[in-house]
Design an enzyme around this catalytic site. Sequence first.
Site, mmCIF file in Angstrom:
data_model
loop_
_atom_site.group_PDB
_atom_site.id
_atom_site.type_symbol
_atom_site.label_atom_id
_atom_site.label_comp_id
_atom_site.label_asym_id
_atom_site.label_seq_id
_atom_site.Cartn_x
_atom_site.Cartn_y
_atom_site.Cartn_z
ATOM 1 N N ASN A 266 -19.577 -32.475 39.668
ATOM 2 C CA ASN A 266 -20.094 -33.651 40.145
ATOM 3 C C ASN A 266 -21.277 -34.264 39.598
ATOM 4 O O ASN A 266 -21.194 -35.723 39.566
ATOM 5 C CB ASN A 266 -20.332 -33.448 41.691
ATOM 6 C CG ASN A 266 -19.138 -33.480 42.641
ATOM 7 O OD1 ASN A 266 -18.144 -34.003 42.316
ATOM 8 N ND2 ASN A 266 -19.206 -32.750 43.567
ATOM 9 N N ARG B 123 -27.433 -36.206 63.865
ATOM 10 C CA ARG B 123 -26.572 -34.878 64.525
ATOM 11 C C ARG B 123 -27.755 -34.163 65.260
ATOM 12 O O ARG B 123 -27.330 -34.051 66.486
ATOM 13 C CB ARG B 123 -26.079 -33.923 63.404
ATOM 14 C CG ARG B 123 -24.785 -34.498 62.722
ATOM 15 C CD ARG B 123 -24.529 -33.316 61.712
ATOM 16 N NE ARG B 123 -23.153 -33.631 61.113
ATOM 17 C CZ ARG B 123 -22.784 -33.384 59.812
ATOM 18 N NH1 ARG B 123 -23.691 -32.846 59.051
ATOM 19 N NH2 ARG B 123 -21.468 -34.029 59.533
ATOM 20 N N ARG C 5 -20.289 -22.630 43.566
ATOM 21 C CA ARG C 5 -21.177 -23.987 44.062
ATOM 22 C C ARG C 5 -21.732 -24.763 42.586
ATOM 23 O O ARG C 5 -21.799 -25.814 42.372
ATOM 24 C CB ARG C 5 -22.131 -23.719 44.931
ATOM 25 C CG ARG C 5 -21.880 -23.122 46.285
ATOM 26 C CD ARG C 5 -22.952 -23.041 47.199
ATOM 27 N NE ARG C 5 -22.337 -22.516 48.408
ATOM 28 C CZ ARG C 5 -21.964 -23.363 49.325
ATOM 29 N NH1 ARG C 5 -21.981 -24.788 49.175
ATOM 30 N NH2 ARG C 5 -21.274 -22.924 50.604
ATOM 31 N N HIS D 44 -29.731 -29.941 52.827
ATOM 32 C CA HIS D 44 -28.881 -29.631 53.980
ATOM 33 C C HIS D 44 -28.742 -27.999 54.277
ATOM 34 O O HIS D 44 -29.357 -27.146 53.677
ATOM 35 C CB HIS D 44 -27.278 -30.000 53.242
ATOM 36 C CG HIS D 44 -27.023 -31.424 53.550
ATOM 37 N ND1 HIS D 44 -27.153 -32.137 54.679
ATOM 38 C CD2 HIS D 44 -26.599 -32.290 52.634
ATOM 39 C CE1 HIS D 44 -26.850 -33.513 54.611
ATOM 40 N NE2 HIS D 44 -26.446 -33.381 53.158
ATOM 41 N N ASP E 20 -11.855 -46.669 42.923
ATOM 42 C CA ASP E 20 -11.339 -45.403 42.903
ATOM 43 C C ASP E 20 -10.524 -45.040 41.785
ATOM 44 O O ASP E 20 -9.957 -46.167 41.154
ATOM 45 C CB ASP E 20 -10.739 -45.000 43.946
ATOM 46 C CG ASP E 20 -10.806 -43.510 44.396
ATOM 47 O OD1 ASP E 20 -11.447 -43.009 45.282
ATOM 48 O OD2 ASP E 20 -9.933 -42.692 43.786
ATOM 49 N N VAL F 52 -14.886 -41.156 53.434
ATOM 50 C CA VAL F 52 -16.362 -41.501 53.697
ATOM 51 C C VAL F 52 -16.437 -43.006 53.123
ATOM 52 O O VAL F 52 -17.021 -43.774 53.890
ATOM 53 C CB VAL F 52 -17.377 -40.497 52.941
ATOM 54 C CG1 VAL F 52 -18.778 -41.099 53.194
ATOM 55 C CG2 VAL F 52 -17.167 -39.292 53.661
ATOM 56 N N VAL G 101 -24.236 -40.803 48.145
ATOM 57 C CA VAL G 101 -23.659 -40.085 49.191
ATOM 58 C C VAL G 101 -23.288 -38.731 48.759
ATOM 59 O O VAL G 101 -23.242 -37.736 49.252
ATOM 60 C CB VAL G 101 -22.530 -40.839 49.913
ATOM 61 C CG1 VAL G 101 -22.200 -40.095 50.906
ATOM 62 C CG2 VAL G 101 -22.973 -42.041 50.129
ATOM 63 N N THR G 102 -22.666 -38.605 47.508
ATOM 64 C CA THR G 102 -21.965 -37.411 46.924
ATOM 65 C C THR G 102 -23.026 -36.242 47.051
ATOM 66 O O THR G 102 -24.004 -36.289 46.806
ATOM 67 C CB THR G 102 -21.530 -37.491 45.312
ATOM 68 O OG1 THR G 102 -20.909 -38.827 45.193
ATOM 69 C CG2 THR G 102 -20.712 -36.339 45.140
#
Length: 324
Positions: A101, A157, A94, A181, A34, A14, A124-125
């Site tokens: 994260n 989408r 999860r 989402h 990174d 991404v 974005v993560t």
Amino acid sequence: MARSKISVIGAGAVGATVAQTLAIRQTGDIYIFDIVDGLAEGKALDILEGAPHWGYDLDIKGFCTADESKYAEMKGSDVIVVTAGLARKPGMSRDDLLLKNIGIMKSVGEAIKKYSPESKIVVVTNPADIMAYAIYKASGISPERIIGLGGSLDSTRFRTFLAQELNVSFEDVNAFVIGGHGDDMVPFIRYSNVSGIPIEDLLPREKIDEIVKRTRFGGGEIVNLYKTGSAFYAPGISIAVMVESIVNDRKRVIPCAAYITGEHSKTYLVNNLFIGVPIKIGKNGVEKIYDLKFNEDELEAWKKSVESVKKNSAIADDYFAKNQ
């Protein structure tokens, strides 16, 4: 006039797609970061070597943040795009992934606070609303300068699937998705149209429901096809559009994760949290939040999305309370 500077944290698929798209569109100089040695440097060089063909005369550089002092190179960034994060692995819940994260966002947010606190941030993560909240908590940056990817990708989408079904130009389809989402997303069918013609006048409700379901699981459809990864082209382009709207002050109206407070809390039923809503994006970041009027079905779906955001935001609050 000085060129804009965009930093991309995370050189995976991404992040690299964002960087390449912004380079081709000559949006500004691009600095890629990174933690994996050589990855950001390699992606930067690879993109730079396409410059003779595409004609982008930009600085494109990569830095390894295993040495955290390298974050100093993002100083003065107009926009920082945060794509860094872990993918879910077998046996990982999860909540485990969420906590890991959040920890990454804490480190990134602290680096932003130290080296480039005036930047606008695009997070974005996944889940982007919670990760935007974590960046906010860690950086202390004014929340209107932090935007999560949110419904921008889900909306494109939704528009794609509607255009395919109707056999019309993609750009003539106007539709958007708010909330989270998957099951938490809220497609606003009433506001969806083709050049002003309501979708409900063009398709039977059963077909619309099929398209909504496909949109909800659009990311999973890509994962099932790839088998070894997840979507990156459409996410990368969606992010690039957001970045361009900031850098070029385009005032685009896009559904994204934004910080809800004050009068907007009455509409969206959350306070001092990030959630996906329609916003105007300009040089200052979030320049306006648009309040929507929900019908009964939309409100029920929205409440479900809100509960998920509240639950996960509480996990983030607990993490920061224990990791000061």
